[in-house]
Design a protein around this motif. Structure first.
Motif, PDB file in Angstrom:
ATOM      1  N   GLY A 134       0.710  -1.215   0.066  1.00  0.00           N
ATOM      2  CA  GLY A 134       0.044   0.029   0.070  1.00  0.00           C
ATOM      3  C   GLY A 134       1.014   1.360   0.063  1.00  0.00           C
ATOM      4  O   GLY A 134       0.618   2.092   0.567  1.00  0.00           O
ATOM      5  N   VAL A 135       1.966   1.081  -0.745  1.00  0.00           N
ATOM      6  CA  VAL A 135       2.761   2.375  -1.003  1.00  0.00           C
ATOM      7  C   VAL A 135       3.207   2.714  -2.319  1.00  0.00           C
ATOM      8  O   VAL A 135       3.447   1.740  -2.959  1.00  0.00           O
ATOM      9  CB  VAL A 135       4.263   2.094  -0.085  1.00  0.00           C
ATOM     10  CG1 VAL A 135       4.985   3.313  -0.327  1.00  0.00           C
ATOM     11  CG2 VAL A 135       4.223   1.912   1.305  1.00  0.00           C
ATOM     12  N   PRO A 136       2.316   3.798  -2.596  1.00  0.00           N
ATOM     13  CA  PRO A 136       2.244   4.046  -4.157  1.00  0.00           C
ATOM     14  C   PRO A 136       3.850   4.057  -4.790  1.00  0.00           C
ATOM     15  O   PRO A 136       4.876   4.606  -4.514  1.00  0.00           O
ATOM     16  CB  PRO A 136       1.783   5.464  -4.472  1.00  0.00           C
ATOM     17  CG  PRO A 136       0.992   5.759  -3.243  1.00  0.00           C
ATOM     18  CD  PRO A 136       1.692   4.963  -1.913  1.00  0.00           C
ATOM     19  N   ASN A 137       3.850   3.380  -5.960  1.00  0.00           N
ATOM     20  CA  ASN A 137       5.274   3.238  -6.534  1.00  0.00           C
ATOM     21  C   ASN A 137       6.382   2.693  -5.827  1.00  0.00           C
ATOM     22  O   ASN A 137       7.510   3.402  -6.327  1.00  0.00           O
ATOM     23  CB  ASN A 137       5.485   4.796  -7.406  1.00  0.00           C
ATOM     24  CG  ASN A 137       4.210   5.044  -8.384  1.00  0.00           C
ATOM     25  OD1 ASN A 137       3.835   4.374  -9.030  1.00  0.00           O
ATOM     26  ND2 ASN A 137       3.871   6.230  -8.181  1.00  0.00           N
ATOM     27  N   PHE A 138       6.233   1.863  -5.072  1.00  0.00           N
ATOM     28  CA  PHE A 138       7.435   1.397  -4.193  1.00  0.00           C
ATOM     29  C   PHE A 138       8.365   0.523  -4.804  1.00  0.00           C
ATOM     30  O   PHE A 138       9.303   0.856  -4.769  1.00  0.00           O
ATOM     31  CB  PHE A 138       6.608   0.551  -3.081  1.00  0.00           C
ATOM     32  CG  PHE A 138       7.560  -0.005  -1.997  1.00  0.00           C
ATOM     33  CD1 PHE A 138       8.198   0.810  -1.050  1.00  0.00           C
ATOM     34  CD2 PHE A 138       7.931  -1.194  -2.420  1.00  0.00           C
ATOM     35  CE1 PHE A 138       9.021   0.232  -0.171  1.00  0.00           C
ATOM     36  CE2 PHE A 138       9.029  -1.929  -1.620  1.00  0.00           C
ATOM     37  CZ  PHE A 138       9.431  -1.169  -0.239  1.00  0.00           C
ATOM     38  N   LEU A 139       7.637  -0.419  -5.914  1.00  0.00           N
ATOM     39  CA  LEU A 139       8.430  -1.246  -6.469  1.00  0.00           C
ATOM     40  C   LEU A 139       8.959  -0.543  -7.810  1.00  0.00           C
ATOM     41  O   LEU A 139       8.348  -0.431  -8.571  1.00  0.00           O
ATOM     42  CB  LEU A 139       7.794  -2.587  -6.628  1.00  0.00           C
ATOM     43  CG  LEU A 139       8.610  -3.939  -7.263  1.00  0.00           C
ATOM     44  CD1 LEU A 139       9.500  -4.513  -5.950  1.00  0.00           C
ATOM     45  CD2 LEU A 139       7.502  -4.847  -7.800  1.00  0.00           C
ATOM     46  N   LYS A 140      10.241  -0.418  -7.806  1.00  0.00           N
ATOM     47  CA  LYS A 140      10.910   0.401  -8.906  1.00  0.00           C
ATOM     48  C   LYS A 140      11.589  -0.689 -10.018  1.00  0.00           C
ATOM     49  O   LYS A 140      11.627  -2.009  -9.608  1.00  0.00           O
ATOM     50  CB  LYS A 140      12.227   1.268  -8.442  1.00  0.00           C
ATOM     51  CG  LYS A 140      11.777   2.118  -7.280  1.00  0.00           C
ATOM     52  CD  LYS A 140      10.925   3.363  -7.558  1.00  0.00           C
ATOM     53  CE  LYS A 140      10.626   4.533  -6.561  1.00  0.00           C
ATOM     54  NZ  LYS A 140       9.408   5.221  -6.730  1.00  0.00           N
ATOM     55  N   GLY A 141      11.826  -0.160 -11.081  1.00  0.00           N
ATOM     56  CA  GLY A 141      12.498  -0.908 -12.093  1.00  0.00           C
ATOM     57  C   GLY A 141      13.864  -1.641 -11.666  1.00  0.00           C
ATOM     58  O   GLY A 141      13.796  -2.694 -12.119  1.00  0.00           O
ATOM     59  N   ASN A 142      14.506  -0.821 -10.885  1.00  0.00           N
ATOM     60  CA  ASN A 142      15.714  -1.497 -10.500  1.00  0.00           C
ATOM     61  C   ASN A 142      15.668  -2.491  -9.271  1.00  0.00           C
ATOM     62  O   ASN A 142      16.527  -3.104  -8.940  1.00  0.00           O
ATOM     63  CB  ASN A 142      16.789  -0.277 -10.190  1.00  0.00           C
ATOM     64  CG  ASN A 142      16.437   0.177  -8.960  1.00  0.00           C
ATOM     65  OD1 ASN A 142      15.415   0.096  -8.443  1.00  0.00           O
ATOM     66  ND2 ASN A 142      17.128   1.183  -8.633  1.00  0.00           N
ATOM     67  N   MET A 143      14.512  -2.681  -9.129  1.00  0.00           N
ATOM     68  CA  MET A 143      14.306  -3.888  -7.935  1.00  0.00           C
ATOM     69  C   MET A 143      13.689  -5.069  -8.471  1.00  0.00           C
ATOM     70  O   MET A 143      13.484  -6.211  -7.559  1.00  0.00           O
ATOM     71  CB  MET A 143      13.383  -3.298  -6.926  1.00  0.00           C
ATOM     72  CG  MET A 143      13.693  -1.946  -6.014  1.00  0.00           C
ATOM     73  SD  MET A 143      12.369  -1.322  -5.104  1.00  0.00           S
ATOM     74  CE  MET A 143      12.243  -2.318  -3.751  1.00  0.00           C
ATOM     75  N   VAL A 144      13.576  -5.211  -9.778  1.00  0.00           N
ATOM     76  CA  VAL A 144      13.055  -6.636 -10.392  1.00  0.00           C
ATOM     77  C   VAL A 144      13.958  -7.101 -11.386  1.00  0.00           C
ATOM     78  O   VAL A 144      14.632  -6.183 -11.977  1.00  0.00           O
ATOM     79  CB  VAL A 144      11.807  -6.304 -10.939  1.00  0.00           C
ATOM     80  CG1 VAL A 144      10.629  -5.822  -9.785  1.00  0.00           C
ATOM     81  CG2 VAL A 144      11.594  -5.262 -12.099  1.00  0.00           C
ATOM     82  N   LYS A 145      14.165  -8.489 -11.617  1.00  0.00           N
ATOM     83  CA  LYS A 145      15.052  -8.718 -12.586  1.00  0.00           C
ATOM     84  C   LYS A 145      14.196  -9.273 -13.979  1.00  0.00           C
ATOM     85  O   LYS A 145      12.887  -9.013 -13.824  1.00  0.00           O
ATOM     86  CB  LYS A 145      15.561 -10.031 -12.065  1.00  0.00           C
ATOM     87  CG  LYS A 145      14.654 -11.503 -12.498  1.00  0.00           C
ATOM     88  CD  LYS A 145      15.454 -12.680 -12.089  1.00  0.00           C
ATOM     89  CE  LYS A 145      14.570 -13.940 -12.011  1.00  0.00           C
ATOM     90  NZ  LYS A 145      15.370 -15.001 -11.372  1.00  0.00           N
ATOM     91  N   LYS A 146      15.025  -9.213 -14.947  1.00  0.00           N
ATOM     92  CA  LYS A 146      14.224  -9.272 -16.259  1.00  0.00           C
ATOM     93  C   LYS A 146      13.303 -10.400 -16.354  1.00  0.00           C
ATOM     94  O   LYS A 146      13.891 -11.690 -15.969  1.00  0.00           O
ATOM     95  CB  LYS A 146      15.328  -9.223 -17.276  1.00  0.00           C
ATOM     96  CG  LYS A 146      15.083  -8.571 -18.757  1.00  0.00           C
ATOM     97  CD  LYS A 146      15.929  -8.483 -19.565  1.00  0.00           C
ATOM     98  CE  LYS A 146      15.482  -8.071 -21.222  1.00  0.00           C
ATOM     99  NZ  LYS A 146      14.105  -7.565 -21.362  1.00  0.00           N
ATOM    100  N   GLY A 147      12.257 -10.554 -16.973  1.00  0.00           N
ATOM    101  CA  GLY A 147      11.517 -11.449 -17.132  1.00  0.00           C
ATOM    102  C   GLY A 147      10.476 -11.811 -15.926  1.00  0.00           C
ATOM    103  O   GLY A 147       9.863 -13.015 -15.932  1.00  0.00           O
TER     104      GLY A 147
END
Ligand code: NAD
Length: 293
Positions: A213-226
């Motif tokens: 419940g925190v807007p835009n918390f998960l950023k692009g650099n926090m996830v792996k490709k795919g």
């Protein structure tokens, strides 16, 4: 990248349920009946309960909305629950959360007959779910599992990271993802506000379910490709340019994360509609246990 269309999938489920209701009526049977209890005037709760009731009407279910004033005492609410437990014409009911501060949520949830607990929050249902027994499964995580199933996404042996450990989303999600079933069999990490180096953990994930419940918390650099990205978050972010004065925003920085994801749920139109569809599905299950279907 594939967008997991929760709106369309929820509509498919509702259509399937509507067909079943038509068949019941043709056979001279009554339709399933869901009741909802709402205490107070919280704007978001009114919206959620309103769409649950409208969805019932659309598919031919009976629905009853019991709206109680903010000042309702705990004893009065418990009496109302007793009446719903005893009412044979009601197959299942929900008490919309959160409740006003003066009412003990745990006491209220414990008072609901587990056979009518279509939210799946009662310990009897939660325990059965954890033990792989048939039960009512909390609608939001159930909806996510159903979305994975209908898109035929295989998560067996994959590393799933759940953000948030609430009793209604994160905790049951972690159980369902790890269950020996299909979809399931994932290796699950349940993270929360005390987790250290969260980004290092999410970066290793094949699937991320974000429910904090925190807007835009998960950023692009926090996830792996795919990675497979499931966004549960719903936050009203003030926005004067919007007629309602706010926009619904998820936990995921959608524009950045979608560049890396293999599958992703949008907000709105992802997990939210699935939650309502699975509540209706649970109500059908309650009905089929009570009525001779
Ligand atoms: P909650 O407030 O009960 O729980 C939030 C969880 O997030 C907590 O377990 C907390 O430990 C964790 N958390 C908070 N900050 C964190 C951080 N910085 N890092 C890691 N973990 C952190 O919330 P909830 O009821 O589970 O709801 C979560 C979100 O999902 C909300 O936006 C809510 O509106 C939304 N929601 C959506 C649906 C739906 O149908 N789509 C249903 C229920 C809830």
């Amino acid at each position: 990248m594939t967008i997991l269309d929760g709106k369309q999938t929820a509509n498919d489920i509702k259509t399937e349920l509507a067909v079943r209701v038509d068949q019941l009526i043709l056979q001279g049977k009554r339709s399933p009946h869901l009741a909802a209890v709402l205490v107070g005037n919280d704007g978001a709760s009114l919206t959620y309960v309103g769409s649950k009731v409208r969805s019932c009407e659309r598919i031919g279910y009976e629905s009853t909305l019991i709206q109680l004033p903010e000042e309702t005492t705990e004893a009065e609410l418990l009496q109302q629950i007793d009446r719903l437990n005893a009412n044979a014409a009601v197959d299942g009911f929900i008490v919309q959360l959160p409740l006003p501060k003066h009412i003990d949520e745990e006491k209220v949830l414990m008072a609901i007959d587990p056979d009518k607990d279509v939210d799946g929050f009662h310990p009897t249902n939660f325990g059965k779910m954890a033990l792989d027994m048939e039960s009512f499964i909390p609608a939001t995580p159930y909806g996510i599992m159903e979305l994975l199933r209908r898109y035929q996404i295989d998560i067996s042996g994959k590393h799933a990271v759940v953000i948030g450990r609430s009793h209604i989303v994160g905790r049951p999600m972690s159980i369902l993802l790890s269950r020996k079933s299909s979809p399931g069999n994932a290796t699950v990490t349940l993270t929360h506000s005390r987790t250290k180096n969260l980004a290092a953990i999410t970066k290793e994930a094949d699937i991320v379910v974000s429910a904090l419940g925190v807007p835009n918390f998960l950023k692009g650099n926090m996830v792996k490709k795919g990675a497979i990205i499931i966004d549960v978050g719903i936050t009203r972010v003030p926005d004067s340019s919007h007629p309602k004065g706010y926009v619904i925003t998820g936990d995921v920085d959608y524009e950045r994360v979608k560049e890396k994801a293999s599958f992703i749920t949008p907000v709105p139109g992802g997990v939210g509609p699935m939650t309502i569809a699975m509540l209706l599905q649970n109500t059908y299950l309650a009905y089929s246990r009570h009525a001779d279907v």
